[in-house]
Scaffold this active site. Structure first.
Site, short mmCIF file in Angstrom:
data_model
loop_
_atom_site.label_atom_id
_atom_site.label_comp_id
_atom_site.label_asym_id
_atom_site.label_seq_id
_atom_site.Cartn_x
_atom_site.Cartn_y
_atom_site.Cartn_z
N GLU A 39 0.86 -1.18 0.00
CA GLU A 39 0.00 0.00 0.00
C GLU A 39 0.91 1.24 0.00
O GLU A 39 1.22 1.77 -1.03
CB GLU A 39 -0.94 -0.05 1.21
CG GLU A 39 -2.06 0.96 1.10
CD GLU A 39 -3.40 0.47 1.61
OE1 GLU A 39 -3.50 -0.69 2.06
OE2 GLU A 39 -4.36 1.26 1.55
N GLU A 94 -2.62 0.53 13.29
CA GLU A 94 -3.76 0.88 12.46
C GLU A 94 -5.08 0.68 13.20
O GLU A 94 -6.02 1.47 13.05
CB GLU A 94 -3.75 0.00 11.21
CG GLU A 94 -4.93 0.19 10.29
CD GLU A 94 -4.77 -0.58 8.98
OE1 GLU A 94 -4.06 -1.62 8.98
OE2 GLU A 94 -5.33 -0.15 7.96
C1 BGC Z 1 -5.50 2.53 4.39
C2 BGC Z 1 -6.05 3.62 5.26
C3 BGC Z 1 -6.99 4.41 4.43
C4 BGC Z 1 -8.09 3.48 4.12
C5 BGC Z 1 -9.27 4.07 3.47
C6 BGC Z 1 -6.61 1.66 3.98
O1 BGC Z 1 -6.24 0.60 3.22
O2 BGC Z 1 -4.49 1.85 5.02
O3 BGC Z 1 -5.37 4.07 6.27
O4 BGC Z 1 -7.35 5.62 4.94
O5 BGC Z 1 -7.66 2.36 3.40
O6 BGC Z 1 -10.30 3.82 4.25
#
Ligand code: BGC
Length: 920
Positions: free
Chosen positions: A487, A759
């Protein structure tokens, strides 16, 4: 002549007279002696230093010259501002002759204090212009003729040239499609990594400027560069997506040389350059790098190297209009870590624990046989059994392979890849793993550390540490969500929620000035703002409330933190376009359409088996952010003197709030979503009329109590939760949330051994099992947004909207919280601000530092102003302090600059404390 005279007068003043007043820390565009500027009216800033109290600048004078003499005295003024009556010392715009590409300018400043005493002229500083116009580039884009497009080894480029004159100065300007490392005569140019950084490449491609004067010599010189795929064409996002910006790597490099005889020369990439490949066999940001030392072409970047087997480079006409100078600090190496433990897991793996979840790579030293392969895999955590755990990396391999040449001791580190890790699994290493052969190196944008925050509670200190490391690991040229899985994207929501905290820990001004330009560049024509910037997810991935609002929230936060209107001017059209987009999507000012992430990762049923959930209506959230962004646009329009816009949007805001009340409030004053986030957003953004607010705040507190003193907020509610509680008189509840140690809370991960922000509130559950691997990063800064409350409310360091950037400072600590001390400081554009309190026996000591050329309101927590002492004497007798009366439970003293040491009777402080004060 006049200047010469002044200079000698200034120099002949006996040392001591003005010793208390000095000017230092000169910055241009927020950088010390920058080179490669693109801004044609750069902003100049300085700090006034004085150990006397109450010092303020009343006037300044700036001189800019192209030719200083040895003493720093400037002869040929390019700009002399003359004496300007002003207290401005931050971002004074250059106002002289037009600045010329590649030219270096020296500048000095002096100031007058409030007694009309001048300082000495500062030491000279300099700035150097870059290549602002496409025509400033004589170099041509070059690329390889053919390549192995499966493996995609790093590409090498080289060129030798002869010059026989003595070099006075030389600047290399470099950029690439891909990532580059460049060399002159075998030496690396600069110490930046992952250059040219990540921008919306098709619209904005940064070049970097380097002073290479000392790398050139008389005779033959060789320039070399190595290119890797990087963000340009490497894997990005999911499903094997790659080639986001194109398939072809390319290099653009130009060296502008000035010789001692005044003549100049330009060396640039062109068809004379040659290309080949070397030891870097493949590199991908997510997957890691393979280096085969046997394939190295030793000395390829030196003049004596024989390049007859190399191919000719091809020139190409890639667009030079998109080239922009770099405004933010490059990524550099920072802290290094030696192994904390070297262990064998139950599964039999050899694993090194570096003790800190960090982002960067591991430098390995090894000695072995020709062809022996050492593999390093990287993970953030060990599982319940103590085994190496990589499921949460999803498709990212995070693996570096090093193949030895067998030639003695060899050292490896990747060039175009980084990993997010605390643990490294090593295979193929001959002999024992010795700590001295493995060093973890942290890499992040080279922003100065500005804040410090500590208390008598070690768990809170660890939380602050985790917030800082969450920031370090995710501020790699763009603000990313996470640094380890497949990501690592510039998620706009994450960036906005954390931006104000970020500005306490580090100087993020230029970092965000740069990224916000990409936000504007990637904004759609209809004003919608992408989920991620640079946008590699496509035009349909835009417009989520709380994410897209990065367009308004971050410029505003940066304005508050740094007091510079430039970011507001730069972003104004983008801010307005985003607000207009929401308006277009609304019916009668109610925005209830489109896709929204909502209060991402809030507490939900199953998280704790209590069957409760904290779902917040996504359109209710959208309406709150619609109002908030509109408010920030109004603020900005007012500051920039766009009176018509301010009036228009003020009316619109009233309508948005009316629509909110009609749609989301019941007759008895309840919000249709009863969650903490719903109340927090409605209260924080003033969605409710005054008379309904106290009751709503009570409901919020009831809700917190019903969860037994736990938060249930996700990404969007969390940043404002404790602020709202404090604002409405429930600082005690805010402290309980901060100090809560069980899930969900900030300290739960700390108790579980976290070294960064997770997270999810329960990334690792109390029984040590993990949350779902598809979404479980252990280095995600969003929840670290509590840092803003810790600095602004617990330590009480804040600024005022009317005098942002800490020109006017508010010091208002929350005393209590079961602490015996709190100590915080912030390096502002004016100098260091400190707010610290501690209990010493029966006394509460409050130490405050206010930099010159600023003023402060200092809030002293006591019911009894008679017992306030400063510097051991009753405060009324002390210089620099004016009593402004009482507010809440505090006595407010207005103060000029200086260091203050207040003492207050502990008993009197305790009467107004939030929760207890602990004895030391
Ligand atoms: C990310 C987030 C992001 C989200 C959107 C995720 O995959 O890691 O932090 O804001 O997607 O909801």
């Amino acid at each position: 002549m006049k200047q010469i005279l002044l200079y000698f007068i200034a120099c002949s003043i006996p040392f001591g007279i003005y010793a208390q007043l000095a000017v230092s820390n000169l910055k241009c565009e927020n950088l010390t002696n920058p080179i490669g500027l693109g801004e044609m009216s750069p902003g100049l800033s300085w700090q006034m230093l004085s150990d006397k109290r109450n010092m303020a600048q009343t006037a300044y004078e700036i001189k800019v010259s192209a030719r200083p003499d040895k003493k720093g005295f400037i002869e040929d003024e390019i700009w002399g501002s003359g004496k300007v009556i002003s207290n401005q010392s931050v971002q004074v715009s250059y106002g002289g002759k037009p600045l010329i590409a590649n030219h270096k300018y020296f500048w000095q400043v002096r100031v007058w204090d409030n007694n009309n005493n001048p300082s000495l002229w500062s030491e000279p500083a300099f700035f150097q212009m870059g290549l602002p116009k496409p025509s400033d580039w004589q170099a041509q884009w070059i690329q390889v003729a053919a390549e192995d497009n499966v493996q995609r080894p790093a590409q090498l480029f080289r060129h030798t040239f002869i010059q026989n004159k003595k070099v006075a100065s030389a600047t290399a300007y470099i950029t690439a499609q891909g990532m580059y490392e460049a060399f002159i005569n075998g030496k690396r140019i600069g110490d930046a990594y992952f250059t040219p950084g990540w921008t919306s490449y098709n619209k904005r491609l940064q070049y970097q400027a380097y002073n290479v004067t000392d790398l050139l010599k008389t005779g033959s010189n060789t320039v070399g560069a190595m290119l890797g795929s990087g963000w340009y064409r490497g894997n990005l996002a999911w499903g094997g997506n790659r080639d986001s910006y194109g398939k072809t790597l390319a290099l653009l490099l130009q060296i502008n040389i000035t010789f001692t005889d005044g003549s100049t020369a330009i060396i640039g990439t062109n068809s004379d350059w040659k290309t080949s490949v070397g030891e870097v066999q493949s590199s991908e940001i997510y997957h890691g790098e393979t280096i085969d030392a046997r394939k190295e072409q030793p000395g390829w970047y030196t003049a004596t190297f024989n390049d007859t087997g190399w191919q000719k480079a091809l020139t190409e006409n890639y667009d030079k209009n998109r080239l922009v100078s770099t405004v933010n600090e490059p990524i550099k190496k920072h802290e290094t870590f030696t192994p904390l433990k070297i262990l064998v897991t139950p599964a039999g793996d050899q694993v090194i624990d570096f003790g800190q979840n960090l982002v960067g790579f591991v430098k390995v030293t090894a000695k072995g046989k020709d062809g022996q392969k050492i593999t390093l895999q990287h993970a953030e955590v060990l599982d319940k059994q103590g085994n190496f755990y990589t499921d949460n990396l999803r498709a990212a391999k995070q693996q570096n392979d090093y193949i030895l040449s067998g030639n003695g001791v060899e050292t490896f580190e990747p060039h175009f890849s980084w990993q997010g890790f605390r643990y490294v699994k090593v295979t193929g290493y001959a002999g024992a793993l010795l700590p001295e052969n493995f060093t973890a190196v942290a890499l992040y944008s080279d922003m100065a550390s500005t804040g410090s925050f500590s208390t008598s509670n070690q768990l809170i200190n660890q939380l602050q540490h985790n917030i800082e490391w969450g920031q370090k690991g995710n501020f790699l040229d763009v603000p990313t969500d996470c640094p380890q899985r497949d990501e690592r994207l510039g998620w706009t929501g994450d960036a906005q929620v954390f931006s104000r905290t970020a500005a306490f820990n580090m100087d993020v001004q230029n970092f965000f000035i740069k990224w916000m330009q990409d936000v504007a560049a990637d904004q759609l024509a209809n004003g919608s703002v992408p989920f991620v910037v640079p946008n590699v997810l496509g035009e349909n991935s835009t417009g989520s409330a709380g994410w897209a609002d990065a367009a308004t929230i971050i410029p505003w936060n940066m304005y508050l933190a740094y007091g510079d209107k430039k970011i507001l001017k730069q972003q104004y059209a983008s801010m307005k376009a985003w607000v207009d987009f929401m308006k277009t999507k609304s019916v009668q000012n109610l925005w209830n359409t489109g896709f929204h992430f909502g209060d991402w990762l809030f507490y939900r049923p199953g998280d704790d088996n209590d069957g409760r959930s904290a779902i917040t209506d996504k359109y209710l959230i959208a309406q709150c952010f619609f109002a908030h962004s509109t408010q920030l646009l109004i603020n900005t329009a007012t500051i920039l003197n766009h009176a018509d816009d301010a009036a228009l949007y003020t009316q619109q805001l009233a309508d948005i709030k009316k629509a909110f009340l009609t749609e989301y409030i019941t007759a008895s004053g309840r919000l249709v979503s009863g969650s903490q986030t719903a109340y927090v957003l409605a209260l924080n953004f003033d969605m409710l009329p005054e008379k309904m607010r106290a009751q709503a705040a009570e409901r919020l507190v009831e809700n917190v109590k019903s969860y037994n003193g736990h938060l249930t907020t996700g990404f969007l509610g969390t940043p404002y939760l404790c602020h709202v509680l404090t604002r409405f008189g429930y600082a005690d509840v805010a402290f309980k949330l901060l100090l809560q140690e069980t899930y969900p809370s900030w300290l739960y991960p700390v108790k579980m051994g976290a070294t960064t922000i997770w997270e999810r509130w329960d990334g690792q559950k109390p029984d040590s099992t993990f949350q779902t691997p598809g979404m479980n990063s252990f280095n995600h800064y969003a929840y670290g947004a509590i840092g803003d409350w810790m600095y602004r409310e617990v330590a009480g360091i804040d600024t005022y909207t009317e005098a942002p950037g800490y020109k006017k400072i508010r010091i208002k600590p929350l005393i209590g919280g079961n602490f015996s001390y709190v100590k915080a400081s912030l390096k502002t554009a004016y100098g260091k601000v400190t707010s610290a309190w501690k209990i010493l026996g029966d006394t509460m000591v409050m130490e405050v530092e206010i930099p010159a050329n600023t003023t402060a309101n200092i809030y002293l927590p006591t019911a009894n102003q008679g017992n306030i002492k400063e510097g051991g004497a009753l405060y009324v007798s002390r210089p620099g302090l004016v009593n402004k009366g009482r507010e809440d439970n505090y006595v407010v003293l207005e103060a000029g600059s200086g260091s203050y040491r207040f003492t207050i009777d502990k008993q009197a402080a305790q009467q107004v404390a939030v929760l207890a004060i602990l004895p030391q």
